[in-house]
Design a protein around this motif. Sequence first.
Motif, PDB file in Angstrom:
ATOM      1  N   ILE A  11      41.554  53.556  63.156  1.00  0.00           N
ATOM      2  CA  ILE A  11      41.067  54.853  62.676  1.00  0.00           C
ATOM      3  C   ILE A  11      41.471  55.068  61.219  1.00  0.00           C
ATOM      4  O   ILE A  11      40.659  55.532  60.389  1.00  0.00           O
ATOM      5  CB  ILE A  11      41.616  55.991  63.560  1.00  0.00           C
ATOM      6  CG1 ILE A  11      40.992  55.905  64.966  1.00  0.00           C
ATOM      7  CG2 ILE A  11      41.327  57.352  62.934  1.00  0.00           C
ATOM      8  CD1 ILE A  11      41.592  56.872  65.955  1.00  0.00           C
ATOM      9  N   TYR A  12      42.701  54.708  60.906  1.00  0.00           N
ATOM     10  CA  TYR A  12      43.222  54.878  59.550  1.00  0.00           C
ATOM     11  C   TYR A  12      42.428  54.024  58.549  1.00  0.00           C
ATOM     12  O   TYR A  12      41.931  54.530  57.527  1.00  0.00           O
ATOM     13  CB  TYR A  12      44.699  54.495  59.544  1.00  0.00           C
ATOM     14  CG  TYR A  12      45.436  54.764  58.252  1.00  0.00           C
ATOM     15  CD1 TYR A  12      45.062  55.778  57.395  1.00  0.00           C
ATOM     16  CD2 TYR A  12      46.549  53.988  57.906  1.00  0.00           C
ATOM     17  CE1 TYR A  12      45.754  56.018  56.225  1.00  0.00           C
ATOM     18  CE2 TYR A  12      47.251  54.225  56.749  1.00  0.00           C
ATOM     19  CZ  TYR A  12      46.849  55.230  55.905  1.00  0.00           C
ATOM     20  OH  TYR A  12      47.541  55.472  54.747  1.00  0.00           O
ATOM     21  N   GLN A  13      42.281  52.739  58.842  1.00  0.00           N
ATOM     22  CA  GLN A  13      41.592  51.842  57.915  1.00  0.00           C
ATOM     23  C   GLN A  13      40.099  52.163  57.812  1.00  0.00           C
ATOM     24  O   GLN A  13      39.523  52.158  56.726  1.00  0.00           O
ATOM     25  CB  GLN A  13      41.791  50.393  58.360  1.00  0.00           C
ATOM     26  CG  GLN A  13      43.214  49.891  58.215  1.00  0.00           C
ATOM     27  CD  GLN A  13      43.683  49.896  56.759  1.00  0.00           C
ATOM     28  OE1 GLN A  13      42.985  49.442  55.864  1.00  0.00           O
ATOM     29  NE2 GLN A  13      44.870  50.435  56.522  1.00  0.00           N
ATOM     30  N   ASN A  14      39.477  52.453  58.942  1.00  0.00           N
ATOM     31  CA  ASN A  14      38.052  52.809  58.901  1.00  0.00           C
ATOM     32  C   ASN A  14      37.833  54.140  58.192  1.00  0.00           C
ATOM     33  O   ASN A  14      36.812  54.333  57.521  1.00  0.00           O
ATOM     34  CB  ASN A  14      37.479  52.870  60.319  1.00  0.00           C
ATOM     35  CG  ASN A  14      37.353  51.496  60.947  1.00  0.00           C
ATOM     36  OD1 ASN A  14      37.197  50.503  60.246  1.00  0.00           O
ATOM     37  ND2 ASN A  14      37.426  51.431  62.259  1.00  0.00           N
ATOM     38  N   GLY A  15      38.788  55.054  58.356  1.00  0.00           N
ATOM     39  CA  GLY A  15      38.696  56.322  57.639  1.00  0.00           C
ATOM     40  C   GLY A  15      38.772  56.116  56.137  1.00  0.00           C
ATOM     41  O   GLY A  15      38.012  56.731  55.367  1.00  0.00           O
ATOM     42  N   LEU A  16      39.683  55.236  55.692  1.00  0.00           N
ATOM     43  CA  LEU A  16      39.788  54.933  54.266  1.00  0.00           C
ATOM     44  C   LEU A  16      38.501  54.275  53.756  1.00  0.00           C
ATOM     45  O   LEU A  16      38.028  54.587  52.659  1.00  0.00           O
ATOM     46  CB  LEU A  16      40.983  54.011  54.011  1.00  0.00           C
ATOM     47  CG  LEU A  16      42.372  54.633  54.177  1.00  0.00           C
ATOM     48  CD1 LEU A  16      43.453  53.567  54.011  1.00  0.00           C
ATOM     49  CD2 LEU A  16      42.589  55.761  53.171  1.00  0.00           C
ATOM     50  N   THR A  17      37.941  53.372  54.559  1.00  0.00           N
ATOM     51  CA  THR A  17      36.696  52.709  54.169  1.00  0.00           C
ATOM     52  C   THR A  17      35.545  53.713  54.076  1.00  0.00           C
ATOM     53  O   THR A  17      34.730  53.669  53.134  1.00  0.00           O
ATOM     54  CB  THR A  17      36.337  51.605  55.176  1.00  0.00           C
ATOM     55  OG1 THR A  17      37.421  50.671  55.268  1.00  0.00           O
ATOM     56  CG2 THR A  17      35.073  50.878  54.759  1.00  0.00           C
ATOM     57  N   PHE A  18      35.477  54.629  55.043  1.00  0.00           N
ATOM     58  CA  PHE A  18      34.432  55.657  55.033  1.00  0.00           C
ATOM     59  C   PHE A  18      34.550  56.533  53.789  1.00  0.00           C
ATOM     60  O   PHE A  18      33.545  56.826  53.117  1.00  0.00           O
ATOM     61  CB  PHE A  18      34.536  56.505  56.289  1.00  0.00           C
ATOM     62  CG  PHE A  18      33.594  57.680  56.321  1.00  0.00           C
ATOM     63  CD1 PHE A  18      32.255  57.505  56.640  1.00  0.00           C
ATOM     64  CD2 PHE A  18      34.046  58.955  56.010  1.00  0.00           C
ATOM     65  CE1 PHE A  18      31.382  58.585  56.650  1.00  0.00           C
ATOM     66  CE2 PHE A  18      33.190  60.041  56.021  1.00  0.00           C
ATOM     67  CZ  PHE A  18      31.854  59.860  56.338  1.00  0.00           C
ATOM     68  N   LEU A  19      35.753  56.957  53.464  1.00  0.00           N
ATOM     69  CA  LEU A  19      35.953  57.806  52.287  1.00  0.00           C
ATOM     70  C   LEU A  19      35.669  57.030  51.002  1.00  0.00           C
ATOM     71  O   LEU A  19      35.134  57.601  50.036  1.00  0.00           O
ATOM     72  CB  LEU A  19      37.377  58.361  52.279  1.00  0.00           C
ATOM     73  CG  LEU A  19      37.697  59.381  53.378  1.00  0.00           C
ATOM     74  CD1 LEU A  19      39.168  59.776  53.343  1.00  0.00           C
ATOM     75  CD2 LEU A  19      36.822  60.621  53.237  1.00  0.00           C
ATOM     76  N   ARG A  20      36.033  55.754  50.989  1.00  0.00           N
ATOM     77  CA  ARG A  20      35.723  54.940  49.806  1.00  0.00           C
ATOM     78  C   ARG A  20      34.216  54.856  49.586  1.00  0.00           C
ATOM     79  O   ARG A  20      33.734  54.969  48.446  1.00  0.00           O
ATOM     80  CB  ARG A  20      36.312  53.542  49.967  1.00  0.00           C
ATOM     81  CG  ARG A  20      36.044  52.628  48.765  1.00  0.00           C
ATOM     82  CD  ARG A  20      36.488  51.217  49.026  1.00  0.00           C
ATOM     83  NE  ARG A  20      35.730  50.585  50.091  1.00  0.00           N
ATOM     84  CZ  ARG A  20      35.929  49.344  50.518  1.00  0.00           C
ATOM     85  NH1 ARG A  20      36.876  48.599  49.961  1.00  0.00           N
ATOM     86  NH2 ARG A  20      35.201  48.843  51.500  1.00  0.00           N
ATOM     87  N   ASN A  21      33.474  54.657  50.665  1.00  0.00           N
ATOM     88  CA  ASN A  21      32.016  54.603  50.543  1.00  0.00           C
ATOM     89  C   ASN A  21      31.445  55.943  50.086  1.00  0.00           C
ATOM     90  O   ASN A  21      30.468  55.988  49.334  1.00  0.00           O
ATOM     91  CB  ASN A  21      31.398  54.200  51.882  1.00  0.00           C
ATOM     92  CG  ASN A  21      31.749  52.772  52.278  1.00  0.00           C
ATOM     93  OD1 ASN A  21      32.088  51.950  51.428  1.00  0.00           O
ATOM     94  ND2 ASN A  21      31.692  52.480  53.566  1.00  0.00           N
TER      95      ASN A  21
END
Length: 371
Positions: free
Chosen positions: A309-319
């Motif tokens: 959740i943490y890593q995917n959340g960071l990826t989502f926000l980066r996008n």
Amino acid sequence: MIYQRNFIKELSFTAVGIFLVLLAVLVSTQAINLLGRAADGRVAIDAVLALVGFWVIGMTPLLLVLTAFISTLTVLTRYWRDSEMSVWLSSGLALKQWIKPVMQFAVPFAVLVAVMQLWVLPWAELRSREYAEILKQKQELSLVKAGEFNALGKRNNRVYFVETFDTDSGVMKNLFLREQDEKGNDNIVFAKEGNFTLTPNKRTLELRNGYRYSGMPGHADYNQVSFEKLSLIISTTPKIVDPVSHRRTIATAQLIGSDNPKHQAELMWRVSLPISVLLLAMSAVPLSYFNPRTGHTYNILIAIGLFLIYQNGLTFLRNAVEDGKIHFLAGLIPMHVLMFVISVVLLRVRTMPAQPFWQAVAKSLGLKGGK
């Protein structure tokens, strides 16, 4: 204290083992992938080993993040399983006192990740792209077969024939070349020798001591020109990587203050990984909770889920930052703050083992349901 020294020592040995295992698995997978691409001609064979090395450098920050998190989680879970943590708590010591030694272990990882993310990786990414492209071009230029007609480039219907080819010097003897211009005229070239040359922006065929015939097929209007040296440009498309065109190759100093959303997204990602090392290590303290009586390892599943959740959340926000939907700070702060809050709440929950989980959560948050 003695327990801190022993704890950090055990963490260090565990981290080395976990890092080597993760590295071996990922390197073998990437090597097989690159060998497959080399077999298809998409990657120069000579570049496989070097590209694996550059790829390892690029993956090292993420491997370090995983290593710090898994090591802390593994060692503390063993403490719970062997009832060492129960003795610790029964002695009147708080679970939060493990934060200090955990941070002593995690901070060097965070510093190393920061150095690699902010300075080493942009350089490595640029060199990797340049090296792969140069070797690919050299491989294309070296695929000369004597005694066969071969296409030369992708324009003007160029076809060439070489009688002999010296693989050591790269010199071709008795060369014939035919091309057709936009008006349908034929250009036929005979040369005693020639060789390919490669520069960052173009590929050229250098011919020496020959004749060039130009004219329309079926007409007696061919022109003959002799030459001592003739250069034919094969390709003028820049192949070598331009750092400005690839955000991962841009120096961090150039990303700071940039208004380009792609640059802001790249800077956000570079800054996020060092922070995630510390927050994941902190979260591993409460996530390592293990009840020896039940024998269930639900904590591992929860830890994996929280990490994803943490890593995917960071990826989502980066996008989202890259698409210009949110500002740089709006992409950088939320997930880290959320992870910190979750870690603090879980720490408070684990200091109340006698309370049912959700009641402990409510009490930790100061809600009425926890009273």
